[in-house]
Motif scaffolding. Structure first.
Motif, PDB file in Angstrom:
ATOM      1  N   ALA A  37       7.150  -3.121  -2.152  1.00 34.98           N
ATOM      2  CA  ALA A  37       7.433  -2.194  -1.059  1.00 34.98           C
ATOM      3  C   ALA A  37       6.306  -1.197  -0.865  1.00 34.98           C
ATOM      4  O   ALA A  37       5.511  -0.939  -1.769  1.00 34.98           O
ATOM      5  CB  ALA A  37       8.735  -1.448  -1.347  1.00 34.98           C
ATOM      6  N   ASN A  38       6.255  -0.612   0.329  1.00 37.14           N
ATOM      7  CA  ASN A  38       5.405   0.554   0.579  1.00 37.14           C
ATOM      8  C   ASN A  38       6.112   1.789   0.038  1.00 37.14           C
ATOM      9  O   ASN A  38       7.298   1.972   0.264  1.00 37.14           O
ATOM     10  CB  ASN A  38       5.156   0.745   2.076  1.00 37.14           C
ATOM     11  N   GLN A  48      11.966  -2.509   2.018  1.00 36.18           N
ATOM     12  CA  GLN A  48      10.559  -2.743   2.321  1.00 36.18           C
ATOM     13  C   GLN A  48       9.741  -1.459   2.236  1.00 36.18           C
ATOM     14  O   GLN A  48       8.534  -1.488   1.998  1.00 36.18           O
ATOM     15  CB  GLN A  48      10.414  -3.340   3.723  1.00 36.18           C
ATOM     16  N   VAL A  49      10.416  -0.322   2.445  1.00 35.09           N
ATOM     17  CA  VAL A  49       9.747   0.979   2.426  1.00 35.09           C
ATOM     18  C   VAL A  49      10.584   1.951   1.596  1.00 35.09           C
ATOM     19  O   VAL A  49      11.793   2.049   1.793  1.00 35.09           O
ATOM     20  CB  VAL A  49       9.571   1.550   3.848  1.00 35.09           C
ATOM     21  N   ILE A  50       9.916   2.667   0.671  1.00 31.73           N
ATOM     22  CA  ILE A  50      10.572   3.714  -0.102  1.00 31.73           C
ATOM     23  C   ILE A  50       9.981   5.048   0.336  1.00 31.73           C
ATOM     24  O   ILE A  50       8.772   5.259   0.255  1.00 31.73           O
ATOM     25  CB  ILE A  50      10.355   3.510  -1.615  1.00 31.73           C
ATOM     26  N   GLU A  60       0.840  -1.189   0.000  1.00 32.34           N
ATOM     27  CA  GLU A  60       0.000   0.000   0.000  1.00 32.34           C
ATOM     28  C   GLU A  60       0.881   1.247   0.000  1.00 32.34           C
ATOM     29  O   GLU A  60       1.951   1.259   0.612  1.00 32.34           O
ATOM     30  CB  GLU A  60      -0.927   0.007   1.224  1.00 32.34           C
ATOM     31  N   HIS A  61       0.419   2.289  -0.679  1.00 34.58           N
ATOM     32  CA  HIS A  61       1.189   3.518  -0.794  1.00 34.58           C
ATOM     33  C   HIS A  61       0.461   4.662  -0.091  1.00 34.58           C
ATOM     34  O   HIS A  61      -0.743   4.608   0.150  1.00 34.58           O
ATOM     35  CB  HIS A  61       1.422   3.860  -2.262  1.00 34.58           C
ATOM     36  N   ASN A  82      -4.434   6.449  -0.648  1.00 31.44           N
ATOM     37  CA  ASN A  82      -4.281   6.898   0.740  1.00 31.44           C
ATOM     38  C   ASN A  82      -3.587   8.248   0.769  1.00 31.44           C
ATOM     39  O   ASN A  82      -2.455   8.380   0.276  1.00 31.44           O
ATOM     40  CB  ASN A  82      -3.443   5.876   1.548  1.00 31.44           C
ATOM     41  N   VAL A  83      -4.248   9.244   1.343  1.00 29.28           N
ATOM     42  CA  VAL A  83      -3.707  10.604   1.391  1.00 29.28           C
ATOM     43  C   VAL A  83      -3.907  11.168   2.799  1.00 29.28           C
ATOM     44  O   VAL A  83      -4.999  11.059   3.366  1.00 29.28           O
ATOM     45  CB  VAL A  83      -4.385  11.539   0.361  1.00 29.28           C
ATOM     46  N   ILE A  84      -2.845  11.748   3.350  1.00 26.97           N
ATOM     47  CA  ILE A  84      -2.918  12.450   4.631  1.00 26.97           C
ATOM     48  C   ILE A  84      -2.481  13.892   4.396  1.00 26.97           C
ATOM     49  O   ILE A  84      -1.474  14.134   3.726  1.00 26.97           O
ATOM     50  CB  ILE A  84      -2.006  11.809   5.692  1.00 26.97           C
TER      51      ILE A  84
END
Length: 209
Positions: A188-189, A156-158, A29-30, A205-207
């Motif tokens: 990766a996320n 695992q995360v970018i 998930e991004h 997904n936006v914050i």
């Protein structure tokens, strides 16, 4: 998987305490984090990367509570599991493109696989630059090299800091697509922190800080 809970941060000699929304990302998930300058976007990115330690709260990446790790454990975890895309090039000027990627793998304690490196260079249209020095690259090539250095060790995360804000519309979407493609290949996320609202529609997904 990336999860945060009640993260806060306080700079010394500053009155304001940053308080950040909770994040809960499943595998692949991004997330896009939007916000104006001074709102704490880069602070949050540095917390997620383990470059800053939160004043309170929890941060879990791939089931590891990284703010409970020792300095040496955190350095090792970050080197192996997190890829950082910076606004400006962090390539070593004394090394060519290939040697920069090999150095990234070396410091991540990952084996150097020339087949994987060549495939990544081809995907990012950098094959012809393989033996070039950093000062011989165009701005676009430098940006793509930054992406290559962030993903060559299969993180695992970018985490990407303002990767599109200084680009025109065409190059903005091209860079975003490259980031999404590489995240997909690595399973990766991808977390992008920016004030560039042009890319908002590309994220589920936006914050907004």
């Amino acid at each position: 998987m990336v999860q945060t809970d009640n993260l806060t941060f306080h700079y010394k000699k500053a009155e304001h305490t940053f308080r950040f929304p909770n994040i809960a990302l499943k595998e692949q998930e991004h997330l896009l984090i939007l916000g104006k300058s001074g709102i704490g976007k880069t602070t949050l990115l540095h917390l997620l990367a383990g470059l800053l330690k939160p004043a309170s709260g929890a941060l879990v990446i791939d089931e590891v509570a990284i703010n409970s790790l020792s300095h040496s454990e955190l350095d090792k975890f970050r080197g192996q599991n997190i890829g950082l895309v910076f606004q400006k090039s962090h390539a070593v000027r004394s090394l060519n493109v290939l040697d920069n990627l090999k150095a990234r793998l070396f410091f991540s304690k990952k084996s150097i696989n020339h087949t994987i490196i060549d495939s990544l260079l081809e995907q990012l249209d950098l094959t012809e630059t393989k033996k070039k020095q950093i000062n011989e690259l165009s701005e676009g090539q430098l940006q793509r090299l930054g992406i290559a250095m962030a993903v060559v060790h299969n993180p695992q995360v970018i985490l990407a800091d303002e990767p599109t804000s200084n680009l025109d519309d065409e190059n903005c979407m091209a860079v975003l697509q490259l980031l999404q493609q590489q995240a997909g290949k690595n399973r990766a996320n991808l977390i992008v922190i920016t004030h560039d609202i042009r890319i908002k529609s590309a994220f589920k997904n936006v914050i907004t800080l």
